[in-house]
Write an enzyme that holds these catalytic residues in place. Structure first.
Site, PDB file in Angstrom:
ATOM      1  N   LYS A  65      36.546  40.805  53.900  1.00 16.28           N
ATOM      2  CA  LYS A  65      36.482  39.373  54.616  1.00 16.28           C
ATOM      3  C   LYS A  65      38.028  39.122  55.240  1.00 16.28           C
ATOM      4  O   LYS A  65      38.111  38.443  56.168  1.00 16.28           O
ATOM      5  CB  LYS A  65      36.371  38.350  53.393  1.00 16.28           C
ATOM      6  CG  LYS A  65      34.977  38.565  52.855  1.00 16.28           C
ATOM      7  CD  LYS A  65      34.760  37.665  51.714  1.00 16.28           C
ATOM      8  CE  LYS A  65      35.357  37.901  50.358  1.00 16.28           C
ATOM      9  NZ  LYS A  65      34.867  39.146  49.961  1.00 16.28           N
ATOM     10  N   GLY A 125      41.685  39.851  46.686  1.00 14.35           N
ATOM     11  CA  GLY A 125      42.661  40.842  47.461  1.00 14.35           C
ATOM     12  C   GLY A 125      41.968  40.876  48.999  1.00 14.35           C
ATOM     13  O   GLY A 125      41.243  41.795  49.109  1.00 14.35           O
ATOM     14  N   HIS A 126      42.797  40.210  49.765  1.00 15.90           N
ATOM     15  CA  HIS A 126      42.202  40.198  51.187  1.00 15.90           C
ATOM     16  C   HIS A 126      43.057  41.041  52.112  1.00 15.90           C
ATOM     17  O   HIS A 126      44.230  40.714  52.175  1.00 15.90           O
ATOM     18  CB  HIS A 126      41.845  39.062  51.758  1.00 15.90           C
ATOM     19  CG  HIS A 126      40.635  38.201  51.090  1.00 15.90           C
ATOM     20  ND1 HIS A 126      40.361  36.731  51.216  1.00 15.90           N
ATOM     21  CD2 HIS A 126      39.793  38.480  50.201  1.00 15.90           C
ATOM     22  CE1 HIS A 126      39.488  36.576  50.620  1.00 15.90           C
ATOM     23  NE2 HIS A 126      39.081  37.646  49.987  1.00 15.90           N
ATOM     24  N   ASP A 186      34.847  42.628  48.158  1.00 11.19           N
ATOM     25  CA  ASP A 186      35.077  43.717  48.856  1.00 11.19           C
ATOM     26  C   ASP A 186      34.535  44.105  50.047  1.00 11.19           C
ATOM     27  O   ASP A 186      34.533  45.237  50.749  1.00 11.19           O
ATOM     28  CB  ASP A 186      35.276  44.914  47.864  1.00 11.19           C
ATOM     29  CG  ASP A 186      36.075  44.640  46.711  1.00 11.19           C
ATOM     30  OD1 ASP A 186      37.126  43.961  46.698  1.00 11.19           O
ATOM     31  OD2 ASP A 186      35.785  45.173  45.471  1.00 11.19           O
ATOM     32  N   GLN A 190      35.675  36.986  46.791  1.00 12.23           N
ATOM     33  CA  GLN A 190      34.641  37.641  45.970  1.00 12.23           C
ATOM     34  C   GLN A 190      33.238  37.830  46.838  1.00 12.23           C
ATOM     35  O   GLN A 190      33.593  37.769  48.098  1.00 12.23           O
ATOM     36  CB  GLN A 190      34.214  37.046  44.741  1.00 12.23           C
ATOM     37  CG  GLN A 190      35.430  37.353  43.541  1.00 12.23           C
ATOM     38  CD  GLN A 190      36.774  36.165  44.052  1.00 12.23           C
ATOM     39  OE1 GLN A 190      36.377  35.056  43.837  1.00 12.23           O
ATOM     40  NE2 GLN A 190      37.733  36.638  43.771  1.00 12.23           N
TER      41      GLN A 190
HETATM   42  P1  IMP Z   1      37.251  37.898  37.340  1.00 13.64           P
HETATM   43  O1  IMP Z   1      36.914  37.276  38.697  1.00 13.64           O
HETATM   44  O2  IMP Z   1      38.616  38.397  37.313  1.00 13.64           O
HETATM   45  O3  IMP Z   1      36.940  36.975  36.338  1.00 13.64           O
HETATM   46  O4  IMP Z   1      36.321  38.996  37.308  1.00 13.64           O
HETATM   47  C1  IMP Z   1      34.834  38.924  37.133  1.00 13.64           C
HETATM   48  C2  IMP Z   1      33.970  39.865  37.996  1.00 13.64           C
HETATM   49  O5  IMP Z   1      34.200  39.563  39.523  1.00 13.64           O
HETATM   50  C3  IMP Z   1      34.464  41.407  37.696  1.00 13.64           C
HETATM   51  O6  IMP Z   1      33.483  42.282  37.755  1.00 13.64           O
HETATM   52  C4  IMP Z   1      35.508  41.552  38.869  1.00 13.64           C
HETATM   53  O7  IMP Z   1      35.692  42.905  39.137  1.00 13.64           O
HETATM   54  C5  IMP Z   1      34.825  40.992  39.822  1.00 13.64           C
HETATM   55  N1  IMP Z   1      35.687  40.520  41.052  1.00 13.64           N
HETATM   56  C6  IMP Z   1      36.788  39.543  40.867  1.00 13.64           C
HETATM   57  N2  IMP Z   1      37.200  39.340  42.041  1.00 13.64           N
HETATM   58  C7  IMP Z   1      36.763  40.219  42.979  1.00 13.64           C
HETATM   59  C8  IMP Z   1      37.210  40.631  44.224  1.00 13.64           C
HETATM   60  O8  IMP Z   1      37.972  40.041  44.853  1.00 13.64           O
HETATM   61  N3  IMP Z   1      36.552  41.662  44.887  1.00 13.64           N
HETATM   62  C9  IMP Z   1      35.334  42.418  43.989  1.00 13.64           C
HETATM   63  N4  IMP Z   1      35.089  41.999  42.728  1.00 13.64           N
HETATM   64  C10 IMP Z   1      35.871  40.917  42.203  1.00 13.64           C
END
Ligand code: IMP
Length: 424
Positions: A17, A41-42, A14, A223
């Site tokens: 990007k 989520g970009h 977040d 991420q």
């Molecule tokens: P997963 O990627 O859904 O397995 O989540 C694993 C961890 O990564 C959790 O803490 C999510 O909140 C975090 N996470 C996954 N995708 C994002 C992102 O795009 N932005 C921020 N945190 C993320």
């Protein structure tokens, strides 16, 4: 020489990007995603409308650019098709602009169910429940399904059947798994695949041909580095490699062809989900950041935890990513503060640590040591030239640059394409 750049988030995701990829895109011929899936989520503001892209690279709104969803990603075809429909409304010709790797793995319904089951337990991670972890789990357990497996079809139904059966054995109490039928998953998969099959190709060959042809490539990380499987705050991580090293594996571009790494960080820090966060704020300052920064997840709508900028963590991610240029985002969120804290060390039982510990227990036990800087108390939003920036803001930037020993090249001061300052 042509540019092959990785753009990587240096915090817990977040960092903004999407907007930066959108701004840099005109300088590139191709934008490629290399890991993650619809957990990303970009956010991009285009034609005064806000778009949140989960799978399609953020370069899609720049004409003529080819966009690649690389082999390192995990693809939910239903989500991808929905996103394609949204982008098409802007008259963007996806058929000539989007390429999907046949080697990427697909996320199936049972992955999402398993993600939700795991998240219902007390030791949850706080995932996005998009099935990311369970899909990568299957990939590394050598029973995953690739995009190209759907194209060839052979043994696909049996594979789905075996995987589902296996999961039913592991989670016998799951009513949802019991209710699923392999045939239904199979039919849906074929149906969703039929809509994108013309976009599938050997993207590693395409990308390497582009490099041979002297084209510029931007590799868009999702991420952030602190969520990386190896370098993140394990086990509170995502299941892929957002770090720059992941870009080579996730696209097939050899490491020696990548020649710059742009690292993005937010002027403060946020985290969604569980896991240690040394500089987290539970007071009014955290609330101000949350409100001014609109800190709600672009994918899940969840509230993001907020805290001061952590330079110890940032120095670590600058190191493991080999960052050559920095971008600071959301600086304007801090416009209202009299004083701004930046964490420059950790106090662990009276000893000051200046290296980032990835052990979650240690990270939970330390206390941040802050350098207090003067706020600038002026709106940054209208400023276009770096020379017009308030002195206290310039001091804040210099302090960060000196600490990290890398130059901040771009300063983002708001959500739209125009709100960006080049720092000479
Ligand atoms: P997963 O990627 O859904 O397995 O989540 C694993 C961890 O990564 C959790 O803490 C999510 O909140 C975090 N996470 C996954 N995708 C994002 C992102 O795009 N932005 C921020 N945190 C993320």
């Amino acid at each position: 020489m042509n540019k092959v750049t990785v753009l990587v988030g240096l915090q817990w995701g977040d960092e903004g990007k999407g907007k930066i990829v959108d701004i840099l895109s005109p300088y590139y011929d191709v934008v490629a995603r290399y890991q993650g899936g619809a957990n990303a989520g970009h956010t991009i503001v285009f034609n005064n409308k806000k778009y949140v892209l989960h799978l399609i690279p953020s370069g899609i709104f720049t004409e003529k650019i080819k966009c690649v969803i690389g082999n390192g990603t995990v693809i939910d075809l239903e989500a991808l098709n929905e996103e394609i429909d949204i982008v098409k409304e802007e008259n963007i010709d996806i058929s000539s602009r989007l390429l999907i790797s046949g080697n990427a793995h697909v996320i199936l319904k049972y992955h999402k169910i398993v993600d939700a089951i795991n998240e219902s337990k007390s030791n949850k991670i706080g995932t996005t429940k998009k099935g990311i972890g369970p899909c990568y789990f299957d990939k590394y357990a050598r029973r995953g399904i690739k995009i190209q497996d759907i194209a060839f079809g052979v043994g696909l139904l049996e594979k789905i059947s075996d995987n589902l059966e296996n999961l039913r054995r592991i989670f016998p109490e799951s009513y949802e798994l019991k209710e699923l039928s392999p045939e239904m998953i199979y039919e849906e998969l074929l149906n969703q695949f039929s809509k994108v099959k013309n976009l599938v190709s050997d993207t590693h060959i395409f990308l390497n041909n582009m490099i041979k042809g002297n084209k510029n490539i931007l590799l868009e990380g999702a991420q952030g580095a602190l969520l990386d499987v190896d370098f993140g705050t394990y086990p509170f991580i995502t299941s892929s490699h957002p770090t720059a090293g992941g870009a080579s594996i996730g696209t097939g571009i050899p490491v020696n062809k990548i020649n710059s790494v742009v690292g993005i960080f937010k002027a403060y820090l946020t985290r969604v989900g569980e896991g240690p966060f040394p500089t987290e704020l539970f007071d009014i300052n955290g609330k101000i950041m949350s409100e001014r920064g609109n800190e709600f997840g672009a994918t899940t709508g969840r509230h993001r935890r907020c805290g001061w900028l952590d330079l110890v963590a940032l120095k670590y991610t600058v190191l493991v990513n080999g960052v050559t240029d920095l971008v600071i985002t959301k600086s304007d969120v801090l416009d209202v503060f009299d004083e701004i804290n930046v964490c420059t060390g950790y106090d662990y039982k009276g000893n000051i640590i200046s290296e980032f510990p990835t052990n979650p227990k240690l990270l939970s036990d330390i206390k941040p040591v802050y350098k207090v800087l003067k706020g600038w108390k002026l709106s940054l939003n209208e400023i276009k030239e770096s020379s017009d920036l308030p002195d206290n803001f310039k001091s804040y930037l210099s302090f960060i640059e000196d600490y990290l020993e890398v130059k901040i090249k771009y300063i983002s001061t708001g959500p739209s394409r125009e709100e960006i300052i080049i720092n000479p």
